[in-house]
Design a protein around this motif. Structure first.
Motif, mmCIF file in Angstrom:
data_model
loop_
_atom_site.group_PDB
_atom_site.id
_atom_site.type_symbol
_atom_site.label_atom_id
_atom_site.label_comp_id
_atom_site.label_asym_id
_atom_site.label_seq_id
_atom_site.Cartn_x
_atom_site.Cartn_y
_atom_site.Cartn_z
ATOM 1 N N HIS A 47 0.835 -1.213 0.000
ATOM 2 C CA HIS A 47 0.000 0.000 0.000
ATOM 3 C C HIS A 47 0.869 1.263 0.000
ATOM 4 O O HIS A 47 0.569 2.228 -0.695
ATOM 5 C CB HIS A 47 -0.922 -0.030 1.222
ATOM 6 C CG HIS A 47 -1.617 1.266 1.498
ATOM 7 N ND1 HIS A 47 -2.739 1.684 0.814
ATOM 8 C CD2 HIS A 47 -1.331 2.259 2.381
ATOM 9 C CE1 HIS A 47 -3.120 2.878 1.267
ATOM 10 N NE2 HIS A 47 -2.279 3.244 2.221
ATOM 11 N N HIS A 50 2.953 9.918 4.690
ATOM 12 C CA HIS A 50 2.087 8.746 4.571
ATOM 13 C C HIS A 50 2.849 7.466 4.930
ATOM 14 O O HIS A 50 2.369 6.633 5.701
ATOM 15 C CB HIS A 50 1.523 8.662 3.142
ATOM 16 C CG HIS A 50 0.680 7.449 2.916
ATOM 17 N ND1 HIS A 50 1.163 6.315 2.282
ATOM 18 C CD2 HIS A 50 -0.598 7.162 3.256
ATOM 19 C CE1 HIS A 50 0.190 5.406 2.244
ATOM 20 N NE2 HIS A 50 -0.877 5.892 2.819
ATOM 21 N N HIS A 60 2.163 4.952 8.153
ATOM 22 C CA HIS A 60 2.003 3.495 8.095
ATOM 23 C C HIS A 60 3.081 2.791 8.904
ATOM 24 O O HIS A 60 2.829 1.733 9.490
ATOM 25 C CB HIS A 60 1.990 3.003 6.650
ATOM 26 C CG HIS A 60 0.621 3.108 6.047
ATOM 27 N ND1 HIS A 60 -0.326 2.124 6.199
ATOM 28 C CD2 HIS A 60 0.037 4.114 5.360
ATOM 29 C CE1 HIS A 60 -1.449 2.514 5.599
ATOM 30 N NE2 HIS A 60 -1.264 3.714 5.086
HETATM 31 FE FE LIG Z 1 -2.548 4.771 3.667
#
Ligand SMILES: [Fe+2]
Length: 466
Positions: free
Chosen positions: A80, A166, A170
């Motif tokens: 991701h 981001h 994560h």
């Molecule tokens: Fe994300």
């Protein structure tokens, strides 16, 4: 830590930052842009090294396992991260062809709940590492050629900063997955610093208007914008987050058995979830308390901030202490407002980036530092450790600031506004500095405990204190 992005897949091996670009600008602009490129390369490299460390620490079966229904398998996070980087930096900013358009849907966080992600036909660990590495190679090329100006998405390197944040977000989520994982410890770090000075009691924050949020910080996210004046009456707030010792006094005083200390909804949750102490606390037969920290059982350190409590527990403790949780505006004013100048600082200590003398950030340690460990990081009003150590629950829901505009996509913040969330502030030991500012806003459901969250109570001033 070795970089396994390079060793498990036939895609390009070494990810190296780009050399400075050599065309297009006058001397001053040129130097500024080179500096910005170097900073971007640095934050992206830092994030990827951490991602690699968190995913290389466990074996393949661990990477694809789900350690809690609250969390994705680590291998989902890994791909991701690569997919978001591809969407924003390779395709949008770079205008390049897709690397793997066929997997966009699999790694869209809005399409699949975390609990369902293990059942998806995900990339295996070697494929996920290879994919993220391939994307990063293309990003170095995009960065080298991009002027970093000419539109809001790239002005000041925003999109690159957003993607670094981001990935680090994560990484913090993956660190929380590590904390939930059963088994022997696989992560190591030096112990967090001990107290250098004693901190007790409260600080008084004077009443009046202050500037909340930011319009100037180039990498601030949409929900932190714009800067706007907020009137906050004078209030008192604890000089430090609530410690394990303080929290234990609440537990020992029957805090979990007294409904009058809890809100109706909080008591319902306490009862149905069977809460009796913070998550990961364990009591032995002699009545001593221990804490499970990334697989290791350690004695409860009395002067460390309490961590892994939900919003309802924070609310109950505050009521027990004769206080309440601070509003988000109060928290930010205590952290940023300088009464001497009437201005709001980027960080409690000023404008300078965090370093290890000022705050416990960036997973340098696997635990919060003792209260009093960072005297150099105090705010002008004397509040300590507002940045780093533990996220701090506020009483506020997650709402837009006046003048909010969704950017660059509604799903970053806007779709969460008005939901059943409470705002958390200040970052934790697991938050990287690129994703932490005095204005940074985090939010989660009031029942969540797997995040690295604590709190500090506040109260209104009595008539004789104003
Ligand atoms: Fe994300």
């Amino acid at each position: 830590m070795t970089d396994s992005f390079t060793s498990t897949d036939p895609t390009p091996a070494e990810s190296s930052p780009p050399a400075p670009a050599t065309d297009g600008f006058g001397a001053t602009d040129h130097a500024d842009t080179d500096l910005l490129r170097a900073r971007i390369a640095d934050v992206l490299t830092t994030a990827r090294a951490r991602t690699a460390a968190l995913t290389d620490a466990v074996d393949e079966s661990d990477l694809v396992a789900q350690h809690s229904p609250l969390m994705s398998p680590l291998v989902w996070d890994l791909a991701h991260i690569g997919n978001q980087e591809e969407l924003w930096l390779v395709r949008d900013v770079g205008g390049r062809e897709a690397v793997r358009a066929d997997i966009d849907e699999l790694y869209d966080a809005f399409k699949h709940a975390r609990a369902n992600r293990p059942a998806l036909p995900l990339l295996d660990p070697a494929q996920a590492r290879g994919y993220a590495g391939t994307v990063r190679e293309k990003v170095w090329d995009v960065l080298e050629r991009n002027p970093l100006r000419g539109g809001p998405l790239i002005e000041g390197g925003f999109a690159f900063g957003m993607i670094a944040q981001h990935e680090q977000q994560h990484d913090e989520t993956m660190l929380a997955t590590h904390q939930l994982r059963a088994g022997e410890p696989v992560l190591a770090a030096p112990p967090a610093p001990a107290a250098r000075i004693g901190i007790a009691g409260e600080v008084i924050v004077p009443g009046g208007e202050f500037l909340m949020g930011t319009s100037a910080d180039p990498w601030a996210l949409d929900n932190e914008r714009p800067a706007h004046p907020v009137h906050v009456p004078a209030f008192a707030i604890d000089a430090a987050p609530v410690t394990n010792e303080q929290y234990l006094a609440f537990v020992d005083d029957g805090g979990y058995r007294r409904p009058e200390l809890w809100s109706e909804r909080g008591w319902e949750h306490r009862t149905s979830a069977g809460l009796t102490a913070p998550q990961f606390w364990e009591r032995d037969s002699d009545g001593r308390w221990w804490r499970r920290v990334f697989g290791a059982i350690t004695p409860l350190r009395p002067r460390q901030p309490v961590v892994h409590v939900c919003w309802f527990e924070a609310e109950a403790f505050a009521r027990w202490a004769g206080k309440r949780l601070p509003t988000e505006a109060e928290w930010e004013k205590a952290a940023r407002f300088d009464p001497a100048t009437g201005t709001s600082r980027r960080y409690p200590w000023g404008e300078a980036d965090p370093d290890e003398s000022k705050a416990n950030l960036g997973q340098r340690h696997l635990e919060p530092a003792e209260v009093g460990a960072y005297p150099a990081g105090a705010s002008p009003t004397g509040a300590h450790q507002m940045i780093g150590d533990v996220w701090e629950w506020t009483s506020s829901g997650f709402d837009p600031y006046p003048g909010f505009r969704a950017f660059p996509y509604r799903e970053y913040s806007e779709v969460f506004f008005g939901g059943d969330y409470r705002v958390l502030r200040g970052g934790s030991f697991g938050t990287d500095q690129v994703a932490c500012r005095g204005t940074f806003r985090n939010w989660d459901h009031p029942i969540r405990r797997q995040i690295f969250a604590g709190f500090r109570p506040a109260r209104d001033l009595g008539a004789d204190e104003r």
